[in-house]
Design a protein around this motif. Structure first.
Motif, PDB file in Angstrom:
ATOM      1  N   THR A  76      -2.950  12.134  -5.095  1.00 14.83           N
ATOM      2  CA  THR A  76      -3.406  13.280  -4.317  1.00 14.83           C
ATOM      3  C   THR A  76      -3.463  14.490  -5.247  1.00 14.83           C
ATOM      4  O   THR A  76      -2.560  14.709  -6.051  1.00 14.83           O
TER       5      THR A  76
ATOM      6  N   CYS B 101       4.328  10.203   0.965  1.00 12.65           N
ATOM      7  CA  CYS B 101       3.830   8.906   0.526  1.00 12.65           C
ATOM      8  C   CYS B 101       4.309   7.872   1.531  1.00 12.65           C
ATOM      9  O   CYS B 101       5.506   7.618   1.640  1.00 12.65           O
TER      10      CYS B 101
ATOM     11  N   GLY C  26       0.265   4.489  -5.710  1.00 21.82           N
ATOM     12  CA  GLY C  26      -0.702   4.985  -4.749  1.00 21.82           C
ATOM     13  C   GLY C  26      -1.961   5.431  -5.471  1.00 21.82           C
ATOM     14  O   GLY C  26      -2.065   5.347  -6.698  1.00 21.82           O
ATOM     15  N   GLN C  27      -2.913   5.945  -4.695  1.00 19.35           N
ATOM     16  CA  GLN C  27      -4.205   6.336  -5.271  1.00 19.35           C
ATOM     17  C   GLN C  27      -4.170   7.763  -5.803  1.00 19.35           C
ATOM     18  O   GLN C  27      -5.093   8.182  -6.519  1.00 19.35           O
TER      19      GLN C  27
ATOM     20  N   GLN D 215       0.847  -1.199   0.000  1.00 19.62           N
ATOM     21  CA  GLN D 215       0.000   0.000   0.000  1.00 19.62           C
ATOM     22  C   GLN D 215       0.873   1.235   0.000  1.00 19.62           C
ATOM     23  O   GLN D 215       1.799   1.355   0.812  1.00 19.62           O
TER      24      GLN D 215
ATOM     25  N   VAL E 114       0.270   5.331   0.231  1.00 19.99           N
ATOM     26  CA  VAL E 114      -0.778   6.307   0.520  1.00 19.99           C
ATOM     27  C   VAL E 114      -0.188   7.708   0.477  1.00 19.99           C
ATOM     28  O   VAL E 114       0.660   8.054   1.314  1.00 19.99           O
ATOM     29  N   GLU E 115      -0.650   8.493  -0.488  1.00 17.19           N
ATOM     30  CA  GLU E 115      -0.175   9.872  -0.628  1.00 17.19           C
ATOM     31  C   GLU E 115      -1.011  10.813   0.235  1.00 17.19           C
ATOM     32  O   GLU E 115      -2.195  10.563   0.473  1.00 17.19           O
ATOM     33  N   SER E 116      -0.393  11.909   0.637  1.00 16.33           N
ATOM     34  CA  SER E 116      -1.096  12.964   1.364  1.00 16.33           C
ATOM     35  C   SER E 116      -0.371  14.274   1.146  1.00 16.33           C
ATOM     36  O   SER E 116       0.759  14.293   0.642  1.00 16.33           O
TER      37      SER E 116
END
Length: 117
Positions: free
Chosen positions: A111, A22, A108-109, A3, A5-7
């Motif tokens: 951002t 990430c 990732g999904q 997994q 995960v970006e933010s």
């Protein structure tokens, strides 16, 4: 299961700064090359920056050179993208990528980064 995960995305005025993060899990983070890519509406996904496993080698797209900085913290399984002097043309969805020597690639999904006054 890997997994990424970006933010850190958001709306910023031209000339402003953002720092993307990430966070990786389920993967041997420290042995992978990490990268950032972006995709603007109606355009193909494009390379932004990459960093090797030790953080000693980086590469940037010409369009972001001198404004963006990629870094990583292997203890935190996290890669960063510091973006300064942002321009409207930097508006895009930014994706984190991990590439392993086996040929495996993980994404990732994304951002959203919007640069607008």
């Amino acid at each position: 299961q890997v997994q990424l995960v970006e933010s850190g995305g958001g709306l910023v005025q031209p000339g402003g700064s953002l720092r993307l993060s990430c966070a990786a899990s389920g993967t041997i983070f420290r042995v992978g090359t990490m990268g950032w890519f972006r995709q603007a509406p109606g355009k193909e996904r494009e390379f932004v920056a990459t960093i090797n496993w030790s953080g000693t080698s980086t590469a940037y797209a010409d369009s972001v050179k001198g404004r963006f900085t990629i870094s990583r913290d292997n203890a935190k399984n996290t890669v960063y993208l510091q973006m300064n002097s942002l321009k409207p043309e930097d508006t895009a969805v930014y994706y984190c990528n991990q590439a392993l020597s086996s040929g495996a690639n993980f994404w990732g999904q994304g951002t959203q980064v919007t640069v607008s006054s």
